[in-house]
Design a protein around this motif. Structure first.
Motif, PDB file in Angstrom:
ATOM      1  N   LEU A  70       0.859  -1.198   0.000  1.00  0.00           N
ATOM      2  CA  LEU A  70       0.000   0.000   0.000  1.00  0.00           C
ATOM      3  C   LEU A  70       0.885   1.234   0.000  1.00  0.00           C
ATOM      4  CD1 LEU A  70      -2.596  -0.982   2.764  1.00  0.00           C
ATOM      5  CD2 LEU A  70      -3.135  -0.652   0.357  1.00  0.00           C
ATOM      6  N   LYS A  71       0.563   2.167  -0.883  1.00  0.00           N
ATOM      7  CA  LYS A  71       1.394   3.381  -0.956  1.00  0.00           C
ATOM      8  C   LYS A  71       1.009   4.337   0.157  1.00  0.00           C
ATOM      9  CE  LYS A  71       2.116   3.740  -5.881  1.00  0.00           C
ATOM     10  NZ  LYS A  71       1.287   4.283  -6.965  1.00  0.00           N
ATOM     11  N   ASP A  72      -0.263   4.298   0.475  1.00  0.00           N
ATOM     12  CA  ASP A  72      -0.855   5.229   1.408  1.00  0.00           C
ATOM     13  C   ASP A  72      -0.702   4.661   2.825  1.00  0.00           C
ATOM     14  OD1 ASP A  72      -2.716   6.532   2.881  1.00  0.00           O
ATOM     15  OD2 ASP A  72      -4.349   6.291   1.452  1.00  0.00           O
ATOM     16  N   ALA A  73       0.060   5.362   3.668  1.00  0.00           N
ATOM     17  CA  ALA A  73       0.381   4.849   5.005  1.00  0.00           C
ATOM     18  C   ALA A  73      -0.866   4.610   5.867  1.00  0.00           C
ATOM     19  CB  ALA A  73       1.326   5.799   5.721  1.00  0.00           C
ATOM     20  N   GLY A  74      -1.949   5.344   5.591  1.00  0.00           N
ATOM     21  CA  GLY A  74      -3.171   5.153   6.376  1.00  0.00           C
ATOM     22  C   GLY A  74      -4.119   4.141   5.745  1.00  0.00           C
ATOM     23  N   GLY A  75      -3.709   3.555   4.625  1.00  0.00           N
ATOM     24  CA  GLY A  75      -4.563   2.587   3.930  1.00  0.00           C
ATOM     25  C   GLY A  75      -4.702   1.294   4.715  1.00  0.00           C
ATOM     26  N   ARG A  96      -2.966  -2.349   8.818  1.00  0.00           N
ATOM     27  CA  ARG A  96      -3.069  -0.900   8.690  1.00  0.00           C
ATOM     28  C   ARG A  96      -1.847  -0.262   9.336  1.00  0.00           C
ATOM     29  NH1 ARG A  96      -8.439   2.305  10.510  1.00  0.00           N
ATOM     30  NH2 ARG A  96      -7.436   2.386  12.530  1.00  0.00           N
ATOM     31  N   GLN A 135      -7.823   2.680   0.343  1.00  0.00           N
ATOM     32  CA  GLN A 135      -6.848   3.762   0.386  1.00  0.00           C
ATOM     33  C   GLN A 135      -7.442   4.895   1.224  1.00  0.00           C
ATOM     34  OE1 GLN A 135      -3.908   3.280  -0.878  1.00  0.00           O
ATOM     35  NE2 GLN A 135      -4.180   1.701  -2.421  1.00  0.00           N
ATOM     36  N   ALA A 136      -6.750   5.268   2.271  1.00  0.00           N
ATOM     37  CA  ALA A 136      -7.305   6.267   3.190  1.00  0.00           C
ATOM     38  C   ALA A 136      -7.406   7.651   2.549  1.00  0.00           C
ATOM     39  CB  ALA A 136      -6.450   6.344   4.451  1.00  0.00           C
ATOM     40  N   VAL A 137      -6.378   8.037   1.822  1.00  0.00           N
ATOM     41  CA  VAL A 137      -6.334   9.400   1.297  1.00  0.00           C
ATOM     42  C   VAL A 137      -7.399   9.632   0.226  1.00  0.00           C
ATOM     43  CG1 VAL A 137      -4.927  11.107   0.074  1.00  0.00           C
ATOM     44  CG2 VAL A 137      -3.887   9.684   1.866  1.00  0.00           C
ATOM     45  N   SER A 138      -7.446   8.716  -0.764  1.00  0.00           N
ATOM     46  CA  SER A 138      -8.391   8.920  -1.860  1.00  0.00           C
ATOM     47  C   SER A 138      -9.774   8.369  -1.531  1.00  0.00           C
ATOM     48  CB  SER A 138      -7.861   8.224  -3.119  1.00  0.00           C
ATOM     49  OG  SER A 138      -7.707   6.844  -2.866  1.00  0.00           O
ATOM     50  N   GLU A 140     -10.562   5.465  -1.974  1.00  0.00           N
ATOM     51  CA  GLU A 140     -10.808   4.414  -2.966  1.00  0.00           C
ATOM     52  C   GLU A 140     -10.835   3.043  -2.300  1.00  0.00           C
ATOM     53  OE1 GLU A 140      -8.609   3.842  -6.971  1.00  0.00           O
ATOM     54  OE2 GLU A 140      -7.950   5.745  -6.104  1.00  0.00           O
TER      55      GLU A 140
END
Ligand SMILES: [Zn+2]
Length: 306
Positions: A70-75, A96, A135-138, A140
């Motif tokens: 996962l690229k997103d650390a909060g994903g 997570r 994905q937390a940020v987007s 998605e």
């Protein structure tokens, strides 16, 4: 530090970590993980028989491999194996921010009837594997589901990537004989250089990928689960003839769960008064249990201001 202490420290440094790597000249990327203390923490909350502890250890290792992509650390990444007729009815793991947790729901009577070292089929019957990437940020969310087929969980994961993600992948998982250390590797071919986008044509036999896969396949299970061996050393053994191995940052892994009184009180607080009255016991408590931790949280109705 004496030499024994030094060795213990070196071994501890090889545990509960995920290391990312790429082979830029082969359009390949991968993750390698080894877990130890966190397995003990997850398993100590339960009293699982050996075959169940073993499959959960493999599943946690696989979850760490996938989560570390996962690229997103909060994903969040959730892996769920579900069956209609298996000894195991449900196995859930999630990841997570480096935190892992998992549990298994199974039929102990039926487990006693199958071989001590059961096949994937014996454990799961006709089942499926669902993997969800949040994905937390987007915001998605993507979920892929494949039949739980093959000889091992690693095979099922490879099928997932081939069928659901269209990414040629190699996965190997290993648990050592004591059951206290597990390791895994994931290697993938991304010829487009981009992740997560639609691929209309996938070649599982791309010569570049064939080459990488053959090298990756030389890894031994005992190397993956040997915590005396640094993960970077293992990568070097596999790919030292390649033009370049790029080692990415190391992610520390821990056992983590979101269950706590505050959180659960908040969840119960959102139920209607009528629903709460249905759930409450004669002492005025609503008991909520966390299956990941085998913990029960008695929430007092009066605490909720009801
Ligand atoms: Zn919990």
């Amino acid at each position: 530090m004496n030499s024994e202490q030094k060795q213990a420290a070196a071994e501890a440094a090889n545990l509960d970590i995920a290391v990312g790597f790429t082979l830029p000249h082969r359009s390949a990327r991968g993750r390698i993980v080894r877990v130890g203390p966190l397995l003990d923490q997850v398993l100590s909350a339960h009293d699982y028989p050996a075959p169940i502890a073993r499959i959960l250890s493999e599943a946690l290792t696989l979850t760490a491999l996938l989560g570390a992509t996962l690229k997103d650390a909060g994903g969040q990444l959730t892996m769920q194996a579900q069956t209609e007729s298996g000894v195991i009815d449900l196995m859930v793991c999630d990841y997570r921010g480096g935190e892992l947790r998992g549990y298994v729901r199974f039929d102990s009577d039926r487990l006693a009837e199958i071989p001590v070292v059961p096949t994937l089929q014996a454990l799961f019957g006709k089942g499926y594997l669902a993997i969800t990437f949040d994905q937390a940020v987007s915001g998605e969310r993507y979920q892929g589901i494949v039949p739980l087929e093959g000889l091992s969980l690693a095979d099922a994961a490879q099928n997932f990537f081939a069928q659901s993600e269209q990414i040629p992948s190699f996965v190997r998982l290993a648990v050592n004989d004591t059951g206290h250390v597990a390791g895994g590797i994931l290697v993938q071919h991304l010829p487009e250089g981009e992740e997560g986008r639609e691929r209309l044509h996938t070649r599982l036999d791309h010569p570049e990928w064939e080459h990488v896969r053959i090298l990756a396949e030389t890894i031994k299970g005992h190397e993956l689960s040997n915590h005396g061996l640094a993960l970077e050393e293992l990568l070097w053994r596999l790919f030292h003839d390649e033009e370049e191995i790029r080692v990415l940052s190391t992610v520390a892994l821990t056992k983590g769960c979101r269950c706590n009184f505050e959180h659960i009180r908040g969840v119960i607080g959102r139920f209607s008064e009528a629903d709460r009255q249905e759930m409450v016991d004669e002492d005025g408590f609503i008991s909520v249990d966390c299956e990941f931790c085998s913990r029960v949280f008695p929430i007092s109705l009066s605490d909720l201001g009801a």
